[in-house]
Design a protein around this motif. Sequence first.
Motif: not given
Length: 96
Positions: A81-82, A87-91
């Motif tokens: 979950p999440n 991963a999108a936030k880290q990118k």
Amino acid sequence: MDKKNALRAGALAAGTTLMMLLMSSPALALTRDDGDDPGTGLSVVETLGLYVLAPIALFVVITGLIMVLDRSHPDHRVTGPNTKAKAAKQKAGAKA
């Protein structure tokens, strides 16, 4: 009304089971047919290997091949979950 349907279903199941038991004749299994040529029986080890270990080994091989040959994009994989959101936030943080 539910009681009536349950009784009807039970009677149908009991009748079907009774007919199957009456139609099958296990005594005929002892009589050999013409051309019947049974082989030697399997030992316990052979039986376990054929019906337990072989399917498990086949499952492990297929699973291993799928895992090794998986070429999907890492961003499209869902591992929990999440996970995708993290991963999108880290990118986004790495690009800024």
